[in-house]
Design a protein around this motif. Structure first.
Motif, PDB file in Angstrom:
ATOM      1  N   ASN A 186      -5.846   8.294   3.711  1.00  0.00           N
ATOM      2  CA  ASN A 186      -5.870   6.905   4.166  1.00  0.00           C
ATOM      3  C   ASN A 186      -5.227   5.945   3.168  1.00  0.00           C
ATOM      4  OD1 ASN A 186      -6.756   4.603   5.835  1.00  0.00           O
ATOM      5  ND2 ASN A 186      -8.194   4.233   4.161  1.00  0.00           N
ATOM      6  N   GLU A 187      -5.351   6.232   1.881  1.00  0.00           N
ATOM      7  CA  GLU A 187      -4.831   5.301   0.874  1.00  0.00           C
ATOM      8  C   GLU A 187      -3.309   5.180   0.929  1.00  0.00           C
ATOM      9  OE1 GLU A 187      -4.585   8.436  -2.908  1.00  0.00           O
ATOM     10  OE2 GLU A 187      -6.068   6.820  -2.868  1.00  0.00           O
ATOM     11  N   ASN A 225      -8.234   4.829  10.667  1.00  0.00           N
ATOM     12  CA  ASN A 225      -9.413   5.649  10.427  1.00  0.00           C
ATOM     13  C   ASN A 225      -9.651   5.709   8.924  1.00  0.00           C
ATOM     14  OD1 ASN A 225     -11.400   7.621  10.195  1.00  0.00           O
ATOM     15  ND2 ASN A 225     -10.036   9.317  10.747  1.00  0.00           N
ATOM     16  N   GLU A 226     -10.638   4.975   8.474  1.00  0.00           N
ATOM     17  CA  GLU A 226     -10.914   4.884   7.038  1.00  0.00           C
ATOM     18  C   GLU A 226     -11.330   6.232   6.441  1.00  0.00           C
ATOM     19  OE1 GLU A 226     -10.379   2.249   5.260  1.00  0.00           O
ATOM     20  OE2 GLU A 226     -10.192   0.623   6.748  1.00  0.00           O
ATOM     21  N   ILE A 238       0.207   1.049   8.003  1.00  0.00           N
ATOM     22  CA  ILE A 238      -0.043   0.353   9.267  1.00  0.00           C
ATOM     23  C   ILE A 238      -1.531   0.413   9.604  1.00  0.00           C
ATOM     24  CG2 ILE A 238       0.524   0.255  11.721  1.00  0.00           C
ATOM     25  CD1 ILE A 238       2.902  -0.355   9.936  1.00  0.00           C
ATOM     26  N   ASP A 239      -2.116  -0.741   9.917  1.00  0.00           N
ATOM     27  CA  ASP A 239      -3.540  -0.801  10.246  1.00  0.00           C
ATOM     28  C   ASP A 239      -3.823  -0.518  11.721  1.00  0.00           C
ATOM     29  OD1 ASP A 239      -4.495  -1.617   7.646  1.00  0.00           O
ATOM     30  OD2 ASP A 239      -3.624  -3.585   8.049  1.00  0.00           O
ATOM     31  N   VAL A 247       4.467   1.374  -0.681  1.00  0.00           N
ATOM     32  CA  VAL A 247       4.047   0.007  -1.000  1.00  0.00           C
ATOM     33  C   VAL A 247       3.170  -0.516   0.130  1.00  0.00           C
ATOM     34  CG1 VAL A 247       4.832  -2.322  -1.417  1.00  0.00           C
ATOM     35  CG2 VAL A 247       6.123  -0.402  -2.346  1.00  0.00           C
ATOM     36  N   MET A 248       2.028  -1.044  -0.225  1.00  0.00           N
ATOM     37  CA  MET A 248       1.106  -1.604   0.760  1.00  0.00           C
ATOM     38  C   MET A 248       1.368  -3.094   0.909  1.00  0.00           C
ATOM     39  SD  MET A 248      -0.726   0.952   1.713  1.00  0.00           S
ATOM     40  CE  MET A 248      -2.205   0.238   2.434  1.00  0.00           C
ATOM     41  N   THR A 249       1.289  -3.588   2.157  1.00  0.00           N
ATOM     42  CA  THR A 249       1.441  -5.022   2.404  1.00  0.00           C
ATOM     43  C   THR A 249       0.470  -5.443   3.472  1.00  0.00           C
ATOM     44  OG1 THR A 249       2.933  -6.780   3.079  1.00  0.00           O
ATOM     45  CG2 THR A 249       3.324  -4.639   4.061  1.00  0.00           C
ATOM     46  N   ARG A 250      -0.052  -6.661   3.386  1.00  0.00           N
ATOM     47  CA  ARG A 250      -1.031  -7.137   4.362  1.00  0.00           C
ATOM     48  C   ARG A 250      -0.418  -8.159   5.298  1.00  0.00           C
ATOM     49  NH1 ARG A 250      -4.241  -3.527   4.997  1.00  0.00           N
ATOM     50  NH2 ARG A 250      -5.583  -5.004   6.073  1.00  0.00           N
ATOM     51  N   ARG A 251       0.877  -8.215   5.376  1.00  0.00           N
ATOM     52  CA  ARG A 251       1.485  -9.122   6.329  1.00  0.00           C
ATOM     53  C   ARG A 251       2.708  -8.461   6.945  1.00  0.00           C
ATOM     54  NH1 ARG A 251       2.945 -11.431   1.362  1.00  0.00           N
ATOM     55  NH2 ARG A 251       5.174 -11.425   0.951  1.00  0.00           N
ATOM     56  N   LEU A 252       3.044  -8.843   8.111  1.00  0.00           N
ATOM     57  CA  LEU A 252       4.304  -8.422   8.714  1.00  0.00           C
ATOM     58  C   LEU A 252       5.408  -9.239   8.079  1.00  0.00           C
ATOM     59  CD1 LEU A 252       3.398  -8.223  12.500  1.00  0.00           C
ATOM     60  CD2 LEU A 252       3.393  -6.421  10.796  1.00  0.00           C
TER      61      LEU A 252
END
Length: 548
Positions: free
Chosen positions: A232-233, A226-227, A237-238, A2-7
């Motif tokens: 990468n998908e 590293n895109e 963690i960014d 699962v992807m998330t854009r917030r901590l």
């Protein structure tokens, strides 16, 4: 994943935000980025896969580069750059077909990058401390030690997509070995342009999940996504910050206070306290690692086996494990830890079952036989790493040796970890502490450390032709049981001569904030960031963490 854009909201201690300012001097990050803050034991010496030699360097390098094989979340070998492979009937030739993959600048990763990397690490001009790990490769030892041209190394790029590795002897553990950073490719086009400066943030290109952004010595190493990474998908963690956490007590507080998400070691004597205070954070697991002493056999009187045996047998390893560490570590009567694949684990020090008082009496007799006594005291220096539990163990060892006789006088001194290991490799010490963590699950990964030609990793400089012959014979034996028996016989020989002094077998210890998902305890204690994420425990309405 699962992807998330917030901590996510913290689970414990009421910490709703990560106080980055407490970590000091951090670089700028994208406020929408998913950022992980890792305690990482010691300051890296190098992030060049061919110059590194520590587990704390491996934690970073393995996040930036991918070899033919890599680790899954459980740290088991799985295909990396290799899409498929075949092995010859005699086990000596492995042919790999590479997947389509790219460096972070968009250039293809090719078999020629691998060929270049293997030749580079074996070239003696590279001064790679860890080159001996790759001696199973055909002509590797001759290239590294005896002047054979690197082009003679048994690693050949047939074309851009096909790599052939030839071996000196069958190595059933090769997939595990090929997960190690010594086998990683390097971007040939970048290294040839920048030389040793290729690893600097302004120059580096990587083929793994992350790329180096900043390295502020003594403060942190910062990497970002590293895109171009082939998977990468599935990376959550960014950005990652790795902090040297030499002071484990301080590191524990930083995790409990929400300043770090995780650390990969903590003080053993705090185990029960931590289990009471932050039970969901504590991770303890069997570890493929041995804490030991190196005796510099090139200096007197440590070139005398009687002196080495006396010093080794006088150590109360049970007291150190049970009363000092108190973390599940086991007293070590061998060099190879329990749990190694296809290994009997029957070798042990001759004094293993002898009560400590009898051992110390025998140690005194041996030293007197070697010429020491009130009129000729034994005076040596013991140096130890500044990290972890090592400063607590050192005075216990000093006391153990003093119990032999009042004329046994061992001075102790703490040394910064990187400098200490540099001294061991250079042979600039008398008695030194150390640890070996298995790079792959095979007894040879421990026993190669005592081979004559394994300098500089053979810190003791111990040399025994019979031992070398047994290990060589084992390496050329296809039958697993016969191979294991030969390696066990070799280990028994090294223990009888105290090539090294085993102290304890490790457990791996970590504090991991329970908001971090994807962490799998495993025997080699490798946890790649690409498998980690954050749990959205409060659902879609959870408050976002503020980056300060």
């Amino acid at each position: 994943m699962v992807m998330t854009r917030r901590l996510t909201q913290w689970l414990a201690l009421g910490a709703s935000a990560l106080a980055l300012s407490a970590c000091g001097g951090n670089g700028e990050t994208d406020n929408d980025a998913v950022v992980l803050h890792r305690g990482n034991m010691a300051e890296p010496f190098s992030l060049d896969p061919h110059k590194a030699s520590g587990t704390w360097e491996n934690n970073i390098i393995g996040d930036m580069f991918i070899g033919l094989f890599t680790e899954n979340a459980e740290a088991e070998p799985v295909p990396g750059m290799a899409e498929s492979w075949t092995t010859s009937e005699d086990g000596l030739t492995w042919t790999f077909e590479l997947r389509e993959a790219y460096w972070s600048d968009g250039e293809p990763v090719t078999a020629f990058d691998f060929q270049y990397a293997f030749r580079r690490i074996m070239d003696p001009a590279t001064l790679a401390n860890y080159a001996s790990l790759l001696y199973p490769i055909k002509n590797a030892e001759a290239v590294n030690l005896r002047g054979l041209p690197p082009e003679e190394l048994g690693v050949t790029a047939v074309d851009a997509d096909t790599l052939v590795i030839e071996l000196e002897f069958p190595a059933p553990y090769l997939p595990g070995l090929l997960t190690h950073y010594t086998t990683f490719p390097v971007p040939m086009h970048v290294v040839e342009e920048h030389g040793d400066a290729w690893i600097q943030p302004a120059n580096i290109e990587t083929n793994g999940p992350y790329k180096l952004e900043q390295w502020r010595a003594g403060n942190f190493v910062h990497v970002s996504r590293n895109e171009q990474f082939y998977d990468n998908e599935n990376v959550c963690i960014d950005e990652v910050f790795y902090y040297p956490t030499v002071d484990v007590q301080a590191a524990e507080r930083r995790v409990r206070n929400g300043e770090l998400h995780l650390i990969t070691d903590f003080a053993g004597q705090n185990l029960e306290f931590l289990r009471e205070q932050v039970p969901d954070y504590v991770r303890v697991h069997p570890f493929l690692g041995t804490r030991y002493l190196s005796f510099n056999t090139t200096v007197e009187p440590l070139n005398d086996v009687r002196v080495r045996n006396a010093l080794s047998m006088a150590i109360d390893t049970a007291f150190i494990a049970e009363e000092i560490l108190r973390d599940g570590s086991l007293p070590a009567c061998a060099f190879v830890p329990p749990g190694v694949n296809d290994y009997p684990g029957t070798a042990e020090t001759p004094w293993c079952e002898v009560p400590i008082e009898e051992r110390r009496a025998e140690a005194r007799r041996l030293l007197e036989e070697a010429g020491f006594g009130p009129d000729n005291p034994l005076e040596l220096n013991y140096t130890f790493r500044a990290t972890g539990d090592n400063p607590r163990i050192a005075p216990v060892l000093q006391r153990d040796w003093a119990e032999i006789a009042d004329w046994v006088r061992i001075d102790i001194g703490q040394v910064e970890t990187q400098i200490h290991y540099s001294n061991l490799r250079a042979g600039d010490y008398e008695i030194g502490d150390g640890a070996w963590i298995g790079d792959y699950n095979d007894a040879y990964n421990f026993l190669f450390l005592a081979e004559t030609d394994s300098v500089p990793m053979n810190y003791s400089r111990w040399s025994n032709p019979q031992y070398d012959a047994l290990v060589e014979q084992a390496n050329r034996t296809l039958d697993p049981a016969e191979r294991a028996a030969l390696l066990s016989e070799a280990e028994q020989l090294m223990l009888a001569e105290s090539a090294y002094g085993p102290v304890t077998f490790y457990v791996n210890k970590a504090l991991v904030n329970p908001a971090v998902t994807g962490w799998e305890d495993n025997i080699v204690h490798i946890h790649r960031t690409r498998y980690l994420c954050f749990a959205d425990i409060e659902g879609e309405n959870a408050p976002e963490a503020e980056l300060q």
